[in-house]
Write a protein that holds these residues in place. Structure first.
Motif, PDB file in Angstrom:
ATOM      1  N   ALA A  78       0.853  -1.206   0.000  1.00  0.00           N
ATOM      2  CA  ALA A  78       0.000   0.000   0.000  1.00  0.00           C
ATOM      3  C   ALA A  78       0.882   1.247   0.000  1.00  0.00           C
ATOM      4  O   ALA A  78       0.606   2.226  -0.709  1.00  0.00           O
ATOM      5  CB  ALA A  78      -0.930  -0.003   1.204  1.00  0.00           C
TER       6      ALA A  78
ATOM      7  N   ALA B 223       1.764   4.723  -3.297  1.00  0.00           N
ATOM      8  CA  ALA B 223       1.509   6.153  -3.077  1.00  0.00           C
ATOM      9  C   ALA B 223       1.836   6.924  -4.352  1.00  0.00           C
ATOM     10  O   ALA B 223       2.534   6.414  -5.229  1.00  0.00           O
ATOM     11  CB  ALA B 223       2.381   6.647  -1.929  1.00  0.00           C
TER      12      ALA B 223
ATOM     13  N   GLN C 234       1.925   7.899   4.861  1.00  0.00           N
ATOM     14  CA  GLN C 234       0.523   7.984   5.268  1.00  0.00           C
ATOM     15  C   GLN C 234      -0.270   6.797   4.727  1.00  0.00           C
ATOM     16  O   GLN C 234      -1.120   6.233   5.429  1.00  0.00           O
ATOM     17  CB  GLN C 234      -0.088   9.325   4.848  1.00  0.00           C
ATOM     18  CG  GLN C 234      -1.520   9.547   5.310  1.00  0.00           C
ATOM     19  CD  GLN C 234      -1.692   9.537   6.833  1.00  0.00           C
ATOM     20  OE1 GLN C 234      -0.724   9.421   7.580  1.00  0.00           O
ATOM     21  NE2 GLN C 234      -2.929   9.619   7.280  1.00  0.00           N
ATOM     22  N   ASN C 235       0.002   6.366   3.502  1.00  0.00           N
ATOM     23  CA  ASN C 235      -0.618   5.136   2.988  1.00  0.00           C
ATOM     24  C   ASN C 235      -0.325   3.964   3.928  1.00  0.00           C
ATOM     25  O   ASN C 235      -1.205   3.172   4.273  1.00  0.00           O
ATOM     26  CB  ASN C 235      -0.061   4.786   1.599  1.00  0.00           C
ATOM     27  CG  ASN C 235      -0.884   5.366   0.463  1.00  0.00           C
ATOM     28  OD1 ASN C 235      -1.701   6.258   0.680  1.00  0.00           O
ATOM     29  ND2 ASN C 235      -0.661   4.871  -0.751  1.00  0.00           N
TER      30      ASN C 235
ATOM     31  N   TRP D 188       0.526   3.988   7.060  1.00  0.00           N
ATOM     32  CA  TRP D 188      -0.100   4.182   8.380  1.00  0.00           C
ATOM     33  C   TRP D 188      -1.568   3.750   8.345  1.00  0.00           C
ATOM     34  O   TRP D 188      -2.056   3.031   9.226  1.00  0.00           O
ATOM     35  CB  TRP D 188       0.006   5.655   8.760  1.00  0.00           C
ATOM     36  CG  TRP D 188       0.018   5.981  10.214  1.00  0.00           C
ATOM     37  CD1 TRP D 188      -0.561   5.280  11.242  1.00  0.00           C
ATOM     38  CD2 TRP D 188       0.651   7.117  10.820  1.00  0.00           C
ATOM     39  NE1 TRP D 188      -0.328   5.908  12.439  1.00  0.00           N
ATOM     40  CE2 TRP D 188       0.410   7.054  12.212  1.00  0.00           C
ATOM     41  CE3 TRP D 188       1.382   8.195  10.323  1.00  0.00           C
ATOM     42  CZ2 TRP D 188       0.874   8.014  13.112  1.00  0.00           C
ATOM     43  CZ3 TRP D 188       1.836   9.152  11.219  1.00  0.00           C
ATOM     44  CH2 TRP D 188       1.593   9.060  12.599  1.00  0.00           C
ATOM     45  N   LEU D 189      -2.263   4.189   7.302  1.00  0.00           N
ATOM     46  CA  LEU D 189      -3.688   3.850   7.161  1.00  0.00           C
ATOM     47  C   LEU D 189      -3.870   2.353   6.894  1.00  0.00           C
ATOM     48  O   LEU D 189      -4.783   1.716   7.435  1.00  0.00           O
ATOM     49  CB  LEU D 189      -4.311   4.673   6.030  1.00  0.00           C
ATOM     50  CG  LEU D 189      -4.416   6.189   6.271  1.00  0.00           C
ATOM     51  CD1 LEU D 189      -4.753   6.913   4.967  1.00  0.00           C
ATOM     52  CD2 LEU D 189      -5.462   6.514   7.333  1.00  0.00           C
ATOM     53  N   ALA D 190      -2.993   1.775   6.072  1.00  0.00           N
ATOM     54  CA  ALA D 190      -3.097   0.336   5.787  1.00  0.00           C
ATOM     55  C   ALA D 190      -2.853  -0.465   7.060  1.00  0.00           C
ATOM     56  O   ALA D 190      -3.542  -1.456   7.335  1.00  0.00           O
ATOM     57  CB  ALA D 190      -2.095  -0.069   4.700  1.00  0.00           C
TER      58      ALA D 190
ATOM     59  N   CYS E 134       3.751  10.886   1.578  1.00  0.00           N
ATOM     60  CA  CYS E 134       2.488  10.300   1.104  1.00  0.00           C
ATOM     61  C   CYS E 134       2.529   8.778   1.267  1.00  0.00           C
ATOM     62  O   CYS E 134       1.536   8.156   1.664  1.00  0.00           O
ATOM     63  CB  CYS E 134       2.228  10.663  -0.359  1.00  0.00           C
ATOM     64  SG  CYS E 134       1.813  12.405  -0.604  1.00  0.00           S
TER      65      CYS E 134
END
Lengths: 236, 236
Positions: free
Chosen positions: B43, B47, B140-141, B143-145, B137
Protein backbone atom coordinates in the motif's frame (compact mmCIF):
# COMPACT_ATOMS: atom_id res chain seq x y z
CA UNK A 1 -12.19 1.65 18.23
CA UNK A 2 -10.35 -1.66 18.40
CA UNK A 3 -12.71 -3.94 16.51
CA UNK A 4 -11.46 -5.49 13.32
CA UNK A 5 -12.25 -4.17 9.88
CA UNK A 6 -14.71 -6.34 7.94
CA UNK A 7 -13.60 -7.68 4.57
CA UNK A 8 -15.81 -5.17 2.84
CA UNK A 9 -14.40 -2.28 4.87
CA UNK A 10 -10.86 -3.42 4.04
CA UNK A 11 -11.80 -3.67 0.38
CA UNK A 12 -13.06 -0.10 0.43
CA UNK A 13 -9.83 1.12 1.93
CA UNK A 14 -7.59 -0.74 -0.52
CA UNK A 15 -9.78 0.30 -3.44
CA UNK A 16 -8.99 3.93 -2.57
CA UNK A 17 -5.26 3.16 -2.27
CA UNK A 18 -4.97 1.30 -5.59
CA UNK A 19 -7.37 3.28 -7.77
CA UNK A 20 -6.16 6.76 -6.70
CA UNK A 21 -4.55 8.61 -9.62
CA UNK A 22 -2.77 11.89 -10.26
CA UNK A 23 -5.32 13.41 -12.63
CA UNK A 24 -4.46 15.90 -15.34
CA UNK A 25 -6.50 15.08 -18.42
CA UNK A 26 -9.86 13.79 -17.33
CA UNK A 27 -11.57 16.67 -15.52
CA UNK A 28 -15.20 17.48 -16.39
CA UNK A 29 -16.89 20.75 -15.54
CA UNK A 30 -19.50 19.39 -13.07
CA UNK A 31 -19.25 21.26 -9.77
CA UNK A 32 -18.16 19.47 -6.60
CA UNK A 33 -20.96 19.39 -4.01
CA UNK A 34 -20.13 21.44 -0.92
CA UNK A 35 -20.86 18.55 1.37
CA UNK A 36 -18.39 16.31 -0.48
CA UNK A 37 -15.74 18.98 -0.44
CA UNK A 38 -16.11 19.51 3.28
CA UNK A 39 -15.94 15.75 3.91
CA UNK A 40 -12.70 15.63 1.93
CA UNK A 41 -11.25 18.59 3.87
CA UNK A 42 -12.28 17.02 7.16
CA UNK A 43 -10.45 13.81 6.26
CA UNK A 44 -7.35 15.90 5.57
CA UNK A 45 -7.70 17.70 8.89
CA UNK A 46 -7.70 14.34 10.69
CA UNK A 47 -4.20 13.45 9.51
CA UNK A 48 -1.46 12.81 12.05
CA UNK A 49 0.67 15.81 12.99
CA UNK A 50 3.88 16.16 14.93
CA UNK A 51 3.07 17.11 18.53
CA UNK A 52 -0.61 17.42 17.44
CA UNK A 53 0.34 20.79 15.92
CA UNK A 54 -2.11 20.56 12.98
CA UNK A 55 0.12 22.98 11.06
CA UNK A 56 -1.89 22.92 7.83
CA UNK A 57 -4.19 25.41 6.12
CA UNK A 58 -6.34 24.80 3.06
CA UNK A 59 -6.96 27.69 0.66
CA UNK A 60 -9.90 26.96 -1.66
CA UNK A 61 -9.65 28.70 -5.02
CA UNK A 62 -12.08 29.13 -7.88
CA UNK A 63 -11.35 32.72 -8.92
CA UNK A 64 -10.39 32.58 -12.58
CA UNK A 65 -7.86 35.43 -12.37
CA UNK A 66 -5.97 33.54 -9.67
CA UNK A 67 -6.06 30.34 -11.69
CA UNK A 68 -4.74 32.13 -14.77
CA UNK A 69 -1.79 33.52 -12.85
CA UNK A 70 -0.91 30.07 -11.53
CA UNK A 71 -1.28 28.58 -15.00
CA UNK A 72 1.14 31.21 -16.36
CA UNK A 73 3.64 30.24 -13.69
CA UNK A 74 3.22 26.60 -14.71
CA UNK A 75 3.88 27.41 -18.38
CA UNK A 76 6.99 29.37 -17.52
CA UNK A 77 8.39 26.67 -15.23
CA UNK A 78 7.57 23.87 -17.66
CA UNK A 79 9.44 25.70 -20.38
CA UNK A 80 12.38 26.37 -18.05
CA UNK A 81 12.56 22.76 -16.84
CA UNK A 82 12.39 21.38 -20.38
CA UNK A 83 15.84 22.89 -20.92
CA UNK A 84 17.16 20.41 -18.38
CA UNK A 85 16.32 17.32 -20.41
CA UNK A 86 17.85 16.10 -23.66
CA UNK A 87 16.11 14.95 -26.81
CA UNK A 88 14.34 12.62 -27.46
CA UNK A 89 13.03 12.78 -23.87
CA UNK A 90 12.58 16.54 -24.11
CA UNK A 91 9.91 16.33 -26.84
CA UNK A 92 8.17 13.56 -24.99
CA UNK A 93 8.18 15.63 -21.80
CA UNK A 94 6.78 18.65 -23.62
CA UNK A 95 3.97 16.54 -25.09
CA UNK A 96 2.64 15.49 -21.67
CA UNK A 97 -0.44 17.14 -20.17
CA UNK A 98 0.75 17.86 -16.65
CA UNK A 99 -1.97 19.96 -15.01
CA UNK A 100 -5.66 20.77 -15.04
CA UNK A 101 -5.59 24.20 -13.40
CA UNK A 102 -8.22 25.88 -15.56
CA UNK A 103 -10.43 22.85 -16.30
CA UNK A 104 -10.82 21.69 -12.71
CA UNK A 105 -13.61 23.49 -10.83
CA UNK A 106 -11.66 23.77 -7.57
CA UNK A 107 -8.00 24.53 -6.97
CA UNK A 108 -6.60 24.11 -3.48
CA UNK A 109 -3.34 25.29 -1.99
CA UNK A 110 -2.19 23.43 1.13
CA UNK A 111 0.22 25.36 3.31
CA UNK A 112 2.49 24.78 6.32
CA UNK A 113 2.53 27.28 9.17
CA UNK A 114 5.45 26.51 11.49
CA UNK A 115 4.32 29.18 13.96
CA UNK A 116 1.12 27.34 14.88
CA UNK A 117 1.18 26.23 18.54
CA UNK A 118 4.91 27.04 18.49
CA UNK A 119 7.68 27.67 19.06
CA UNK A 120 7.97 24.43 21.11
CA UNK A 121 6.22 21.59 19.30
CA UNK A 122 6.72 18.07 20.68
CA UNK A 123 8.81 16.03 18.24
CA UNK A 124 9.95 18.96 16.11
CA UNK A 125 13.13 20.01 17.94
CA UNK A 126 15.36 17.23 16.60
CA UNK A 127 13.80 17.03 13.13
CA UNK A 128 12.35 20.44 12.18
CA UNK A 129 11.06 19.08 8.84
CA UNK A 130 8.56 16.95 10.77
CA UNK A 131 6.05 19.80 10.54
CA UNK A 132 6.20 19.76 6.75
CA UNK A 133 5.85 15.98 6.80
CA UNK A 134 2.58 16.32 8.75
CA UNK A 135 1.17 18.55 6.03
CA UNK A 136 2.02 15.91 3.42
CA UNK A 137 0.16 13.28 5.44
CA UNK A 138 -2.88 15.58 5.36
CA UNK A 139 -2.54 15.90 1.59
CA UNK A 140 -2.51 12.14 1.18
CA UNK A 141 -5.63 11.80 3.37
CA UNK A 142 -7.25 14.44 1.18
CA UNK A 143 -6.24 12.69 -2.03
CA UNK A 144 -7.60 9.31 -0.92
CA UNK A 145 -10.84 10.84 0.41
CA UNK A 146 -11.34 12.63 -2.92
CA UNK A 147 -10.95 9.31 -4.77
CA UNK A 148 -13.47 7.68 -2.46
CA UNK A 149 -15.97 10.43 -3.29
CA UNK A 150 -15.33 10.01 -7.03
CA UNK A 151 -13.34 13.26 -7.27
CA UNK A 152 -10.08 13.38 -9.21
CA UNK A 153 -7.06 15.27 -7.88
CA UNK A 154 -3.86 16.39 -9.59
CA UNK A 155 -0.81 17.80 -7.77
CA UNK A 156 0.94 20.54 -9.76
CA UNK A 157 4.55 20.93 -8.69
CA UNK A 158 5.73 22.63 -11.86
CA UNK A 159 5.26 26.20 -10.69
CA UNK A 160 7.02 28.90 -8.73
CA UNK A 161 6.40 28.96 -4.99
CA UNK A 162 7.32 32.65 -5.00
CA UNK A 163 4.47 33.33 -7.42
CA UNK A 164 2.12 31.24 -5.29
CA UNK A 165 3.07 33.16 -2.14
CA UNK A 166 2.58 36.43 -3.93
CA UNK A 167 -0.77 35.59 -5.57
CA UNK A 168 -2.28 33.99 -2.45
CA UNK A 169 -0.80 36.63 -0.12
CA UNK A 170 0.94 34.10 2.11
CA UNK A 171 2.94 35.56 5.02
CA UNK A 172 6.70 35.19 4.77
CA UNK A 173 6.89 32.31 7.28
CA UNK A 174 4.17 30.21 5.62
CA UNK A 175 5.28 27.51 3.16
CA UNK A 176 3.11 26.51 0.20
CA UNK A 177 3.37 22.71 0.13
CA UNK A 178 0.97 21.67 -2.60
CA UNK A 179 -1.13 23.18 -5.36
CA UNK A 180 -3.95 20.77 -6.15
CA UNK A 181 -6.63 20.62 -8.85
CA UNK A 182 -9.89 18.89 -7.92
CA UNK A 183 -12.94 17.91 -9.90
CA UNK A 184 -15.11 15.15 -11.22
CA UNK A 185 -13.48 13.10 -13.98
CA UNK A 186 -14.68 11.07 -16.92
CA UNK A 187 -12.34 8.30 -15.83
CA UNK A 188 -9.65 7.26 -13.39
CA UNK A 189 -6.90 5.72 -15.50
CA UNK A 190 -5.94 2.08 -14.93
CA UNK A 191 -2.31 3.05 -14.38
CA UNK A 192 -0.32 6.23 -13.72
CA UNK A 193 -0.04 8.32 -16.92
CA UNK A 194 3.76 8.29 -16.83
CA UNK A 195 3.78 4.49 -16.59
CA UNK A 196 1.37 4.16 -19.52
CA UNK A 197 3.47 6.58 -21.56
CA UNK A 198 6.56 4.43 -20.95
CA UNK A 199 8.35 7.30 -19.20
CA UNK A 200 9.23 5.17 -16.15
CA UNK A 201 8.28 1.66 -15.00
CA UNK A 202 6.69 0.82 -11.67
CA UNK A 203 9.39 -0.64 -9.43
CA UNK A 204 8.76 -4.03 -7.89
CA UNK A 205 8.13 -4.08 -4.17
CA UNK A 206 11.26 -6.18 -3.63
CA UNK A 207 13.34 -3.34 -5.10
CA UNK A 208 12.34 -0.88 -2.37
CA UNK A 209 12.44 -3.07 0.74
CA UNK A 210 15.65 -3.65 2.72
CA UNK A 211 16.27 -5.66 5.88
CA UNK A 212 17.98 -4.28 8.99
CA UNK A 213 20.14 -1.81 7.06
CA UNK A 214 20.55 0.03 3.76
CA UNK A 215 20.84 -2.13 0.65
CA UNK A 216 20.49 -5.45 2.52
CA UNK A 217 18.13 -7.47 0.35
CA UNK A 218 18.74 -10.82 1.98
CA UNK A 219 18.64 -11.55 5.68
CA UNK A 220 17.92 -14.88 7.35
CA UNK A 221 15.65 -13.24 9.94
CA UNK A 222 13.38 -12.05 7.16
CA UNK A 223 13.37 -15.02 4.77
CA UNK A 224 9.63 -15.61 4.66
CA UNK A 225 8.54 -12.05 3.98
CA UNK A 226 11.36 -11.69 1.50
CA UNK A 227 9.87 -14.60 -0.45
CA UNK A 228 6.36 -13.13 -0.27
CA UNK A 229 7.60 -9.77 -1.51
CA UNK A 230 9.50 -11.35 -4.39
CA UNK A 231 6.32 -13.02 -5.59
CA UNK A 232 5.21 -9.41 -6.03
CA UNK A 233 1.59 -10.28 -5.35
CA UNK A 234 -0.87 -7.88 -6.78
CA UNK A 235 -3.01 -7.11 -3.78
CA UNK A 236 -5.12 -4.57 -5.62
CA UNK B 1 -11.79 1.99 -12.24
CA UNK B 2 -14.45 4.68 -12.46
CA UNK B 3 -17.36 3.03 -10.68
CA UNK B 4 -18.57 4.62 -7.48
CA UNK B 5 -17.64 3.42 -4.05
CA UNK B 6 -20.48 1.65 -2.22
CA UNK B 7 -21.53 3.03 1.18
CA UNK B 8 -19.80 0.15 2.89
CA UNK B 9 -16.56 0.73 0.95
CA UNK B 10 -16.68 4.42 1.87
CA UNK B 11 -17.28 3.54 5.49
CA UNK B 12 -14.22 1.29 5.50
CA UNK B 13 -12.10 4.08 4.10
CA UNK B 14 -13.31 6.72 6.56
CA UNK B 15 -13.01 4.26 9.46
CA UNK B 16 -9.29 4.02 8.67
CA UNK B 17 -8.97 7.81 8.47
CA UNK B 18 -10.75 8.55 11.75
CA UNK B 19 -9.58 5.65 13.90
CA UNK B 20 -5.88 5.84 12.94
CA UNK B 21 -3.73 6.79 15.93
CA UNK B 22 -0.10 7.57 16.69
CA UNK B 23 0.57 4.64 19.01
CA UNK B 24 3.13 4.69 21.80
CA UNK B 25 1.67 2.91 24.81
CA UNK B 26 -0.47 0.06 23.60
CA UNK B 27 1.85 -2.35 21.79
CA UNK B 28 1.58 -6.06 22.57
CA UNK B 29 4.26 -8.59 21.73
CA UNK B 30 2.29 -10.67 19.18
CA UNK B 31 4.24 -10.89 15.92
CA UNK B 32 2.92 -9.27 12.74
CA UNK B 33 2.12 -11.89 10.10
CA UNK B 34 4.40 -11.61 7.06
CA UNK B 35 1.47 -11.44 4.69
CA UNK B 36 -0.02 -8.48 6.57
CA UNK B 37 3.30 -6.69 6.66
CA UNK B 38 3.80 -7.12 2.93
CA UNK B 39 0.25 -5.87 2.25
CA UNK B 40 1.00 -2.77 4.30
CA UNK B 41 4.28 -2.18 2.45
CA UNK B 42 2.60 -2.66 -0.88
CA UNK B 43 0.00 0.00 0.00
CA UNK B 44 2.87 2.37 0.83
CA UNK B 45 4.58 1.59 -2.46
CA UNK B 46 1.41 2.59 -4.34
CA UNK B 47 1.51 6.15 -3.08
CA UNK B 48 1.74 9.01 -5.56
CA UNK B 49 5.25 10.22 -6.38
CA UNK B 50 6.55 13.24 -8.23
CA UNK B 51 7.33 12.27 -11.83
CA UNK B 52 6.56 8.64 -10.84
CA UNK B 53 10.02 8.56 -9.23
CA UNK B 54 9.03 6.21 -6.37
CA UNK B 55 11.93 7.62 -4.34
CA UNK B 56 11.22 5.64 -1.15
CA UNK B 57 12.90 2.70 0.54
CA UNK B 58 11.62 0.75 3.52
CA UNK B 59 14.15 -0.72 5.95
CA UNK B 60 12.56 -3.36 8.19
CA UNK B 61 14.22 -3.71 11.57
CA UNK B 62 13.86 -6.19 14.38
CA UNK B 63 17.48 -6.54 15.51
CA UNK B 64 17.52 -5.64 19.19
CA UNK B 65 20.97 -4.04 19.10
CA UNK B 66 19.77 -1.63 16.42
CA UNK B 67 16.61 -0.85 18.39
CA UNK B 68 18.64 -0.17 21.53
CA UNK B 69 20.85 2.33 19.71
CA UNK B 70 17.83 4.18 18.36
CA UNK B 71 16.20 4.17 21.79
CA UNK B 72 19.37 5.72 23.25
CA UNK B 73 19.22 8.45 20.63
CA UNK B 74 15.59 9.06 21.56
CA UNK B 75 16.44 9.39 25.28
CA UNK B 76 19.22 11.84 24.52
CA UNK B 77 17.10 13.98 22.22
CA UNK B 78 14.11 13.93 24.58
CA UNK B 79 16.32 15.17 27.37
CA UNK B 80 17.84 17.83 25.14
CA UNK B 81 14.49 19.06 23.86
CA UNK B 82 13.01 19.22 27.37
CA UNK B 83 15.42 22.08 28.02
CA UNK B 84 13.48 24.10 25.46
CA UNK B 85 10.22 24.14 27.39
CA UNK B 86 9.42 25.89 30.67
CA UNK B 87 7.73 24.47 33.76
CA UNK B 88 4.98 23.41 34.32
CA UNK B 89 4.86 22.19 30.70
CA UNK B 90 8.33 20.69 31.01
CA UNK B 91 7.32 18.13 33.67
CA UNK B 92 4.21 17.27 31.73
CA UNK B 93 6.27 16.77 28.56
CA UNK B 94 8.74 14.55 30.41
CA UNK B 95 5.88 12.42 31.76
CA UNK B 96 4.57 11.51 28.29
CA UNK B 97 5.32 8.11 26.73
CA UNK B 98 6.44 9.12 23.26
CA UNK B 99 7.76 5.95 21.59
CA UNK B 100 7.47 2.17 21.55
CA UNK B 101 10.83 1.30 19.98
CA UNK B 102 11.64 -1.74 22.10
CA UNK B 103 8.10 -3.02 22.72
CA UNK B 104 6.94 -2.98 19.10
CA UNK B 105 7.93 -6.13 17.19
CA UNK B 106 8.84 -4.28 13.99
CA UNK B 107 10.62 -0.97 13.50
CA UNK B 108 10.71 0.56 10.04
CA UNK B 109 12.81 3.38 8.65
CA UNK B 110 11.43 5.07 5.55
CA UNK B 111 14.02 6.89 3.47
CA UNK B 112 14.20 9.29 0.51
CA UNK B 113 16.67 8.67 -2.29
CA UNK B 114 16.82 11.75 -4.56
CA UNK B 115 19.11 9.96 -7.01
CA UNK B 116 16.47 7.41 -8.05
CA UNK B 117 15.54 7.84 -11.72
CA UNK B 118 17.39 11.20 -11.54
CA UNK B 119 18.76 13.70 -12.05
CA UNK B 120 15.79 14.94 -14.15
CA UNK B 121 12.53 14.02 -12.44
CA UNK B 122 9.33 15.53 -13.86
CA UNK B 123 7.90 18.07 -11.41
CA UNK B 124 10.98 18.29 -9.20
CA UNK B 125 12.92 21.08 -10.93
CA UNK B 126 10.87 23.97 -9.58
CA UNK B 127 10.14 22.48 -6.16
CA UNK B 128 12.98 20.10 -5.17
CA UNK B 129 11.22 19.18 -1.89
CA UNK B 130 8.51 17.43 -3.94
CA UNK B 131 10.54 14.20 -3.71
CA UNK B 132 10.44 14.28 0.08
CA UNK B 133 6.72 15.02 -0.05
CA UNK B 134 6.17 11.83 -2.08
CA UNK B 135 7.84 9.79 0.64
CA UNK B 136 5.48 11.31 3.23
CA UNK B 137 2.49 10.30 1.10
CA UNK B 138 3.83 6.74 1.15
CA UNK B 139 4.14 6.90 4.93
CA UNK B 140 0.52 7.98 5.27
CA UNK B 141 -0.62 5.14 2.99
CA UNK B 142 1.39 2.77 5.18
CA UNK B 143 -0.10 4.18 8.38
CA UNK B 144 -3.69 3.85 7.16
CA UNK B 145 -3.10 0.34 5.79
CA UNK B 146 -1.61 -0.71 9.13
CA UNK B 147 -4.73 0.57 10.92
CA UNK B 148 -6.95 -1.34 8.50
CA UNK B 149 -5.05 -4.52 9.33
CA UNK B 150 -5.37 -3.88 13.07
CA UNK B 151 -1.70 -2.90 13.43
CA UNK B 152 -0.70 0.14 15.46
CA UNK B 153 1.99 2.54 14.26
CA UNK B 154 3.93 5.25 16.06
CA UNK B 155 6.20 7.80 14.37
CA UNK B 156 9.27 8.68 16.45
CA UNK B 157 10.67 12.05 15.48
CA UNK B 158 12.56 12.64 18.71
CA UNK B 159 15.89 11.20 17.61
CA UNK B 160 19.02 12.15 15.74
CA UNK B 161 19.00 11.61 12.00
CA UNK B 162 22.80 11.46 12.11
CA UNK B 163 22.58 8.48 14.45
CA UNK B 164 19.97 6.87 12.21
CA UNK B 165 22.16 7.30 9.13
CA UNK B 166 25.11 5.86 10.98
CA UNK B 167 23.31 2.86 12.50
CA UNK B 168 21.43 1.93 9.31
CA UNK B 169 24.44 2.65 7.08
CA UNK B 170 22.58 5.08 4.85
CA UNK B 171 24.62 6.64 2.03
CA UNK B 172 25.32 10.34 2.38
CA UNK B 173 22.70 11.38 -0.19
CA UNK B 174 19.85 9.34 1.35
CA UNK B 175 17.53 11.12 3.78
CA UNK B 176 15.88 9.26 6.67
CA UNK B 177 12.30 10.60 6.66
CA UNK B 178 10.55 8.54 9.32
CA UNK B 179 11.33 6.03 12.03
CA UNK B 180 8.20 4.00 12.71
CA UNK B 181 7.22 1.42 15.33
CA UNK B 182 4.67 -1.20 14.29
CA UNK B 183 2.81 -3.90 16.16
CA UNK B 184 -0.49 -5.21 17.37
CA UNK B 185 -2.05 -3.13 20.13
CA UNK B 186 -4.45 -3.76 22.99
CA UNK B 187 -6.42 -0.71 21.92
CA UNK B 188 -6.58 2.21 19.53
CA UNK B 189 -7.33 5.24 21.68
CA UNK B 190 -10.54 7.22 21.06
CA UNK B 191 -8.56 10.43 20.63
CA UNK B 192 -4.93 11.44 20.08
CA UNK B 193 -2.94 11.05 23.34
CA UNK B 194 -1.89 14.73 23.36
CA UNK B 195 -5.52 15.82 23.02
CA UNK B 196 -6.61 13.53 25.89
CA UNK B 197 -3.75 14.81 28.04
CA UNK B 198 -4.91 18.39 27.47
CA UNK B 199 -1.61 19.35 25.82
CA UNK B 200 -3.32 20.85 22.75
CA UNK B 201 -6.91 20.96 21.49
CA UNK B 202 -8.08 19.75 18.11
CA UNK B 203 -8.66 22.78 15.91
CA UNK B 204 -12.04 23.18 14.30
CA UNK B 205 -12.19 22.67 10.55
CA UNK B 206 -13.28 26.29 10.05
CA UNK B 207 -10.01 27.43 11.62
CA UNK B 208 -7.86 25.83 8.94
CA UNK B 209 -9.85 26.61 5.77
CA UNK B 210 -9.43 29.88 3.88
CA UNK B 211 -11.10 31.11 0.68
CA UNK B 212 -9.21 32.44 -2.35
CA UNK B 213 -6.27 33.76 -0.32
CA UNK B 214 -4.50 33.58 3.04
CA UNK B 215 -6.58 34.39 6.10
CA UNK B 216 -9.81 35.04 4.16
CA UNK B 217 -12.49 33.30 6.22
CA UNK B 218 -15.47 34.88 4.53
CA UNK B 219 -16.10 35.06 0.81
CA UNK B 220 -19.43 35.34 -0.94
CA UNK B 221 -18.44 32.74 -3.56
CA UNK B 222 -18.00 30.18 -0.80
CA UNK B 223 -20.93 30.98 1.52
CA UNK B 224 -22.56 27.57 1.51
CA UNK B 225 -19.48 25.50 2.25
CA UNK B 226 -18.40 28.04 4.81
CA UNK B 227 -21.67 27.40 6.66
CA UNK B 228 -21.25 23.63 6.42
CA UNK B 229 -17.73 23.83 7.76
CA UNK B 230 -18.77 26.04 10.66
CA UNK B 231 -21.29 23.43 11.73
CA UNK B 232 -18.16 21.35 12.19
CA UNK B 233 -19.99 18.14 11.42
CA UNK B 234 -18.40 15.08 12.84
CA UNK B 235 -18.19 12.86 9.79
CA UNK B 236 -16.39 10.11 11.67
Amino acid sequence: MTEDFTESEKNGFYKAIYSRRDVRSHFVSKAIEDEKLSKILNAAHHAPSVGFSQPWNFILIKNSETKKKIKESFEKEKDRSSQLVEEPKKSKYLSFKLEGILESPVNLCVTYDPSKFGPFVIGRSSIPEAGLYSVCCAIQNLWLAARTEGIGLGWVSILSNDTLKDVLELPEHVVPVAYLCLGYVDEFAEKPDLETAGWLPRLELKDVVYFEKWNEQKNSDWDNISKLIKENLDYA
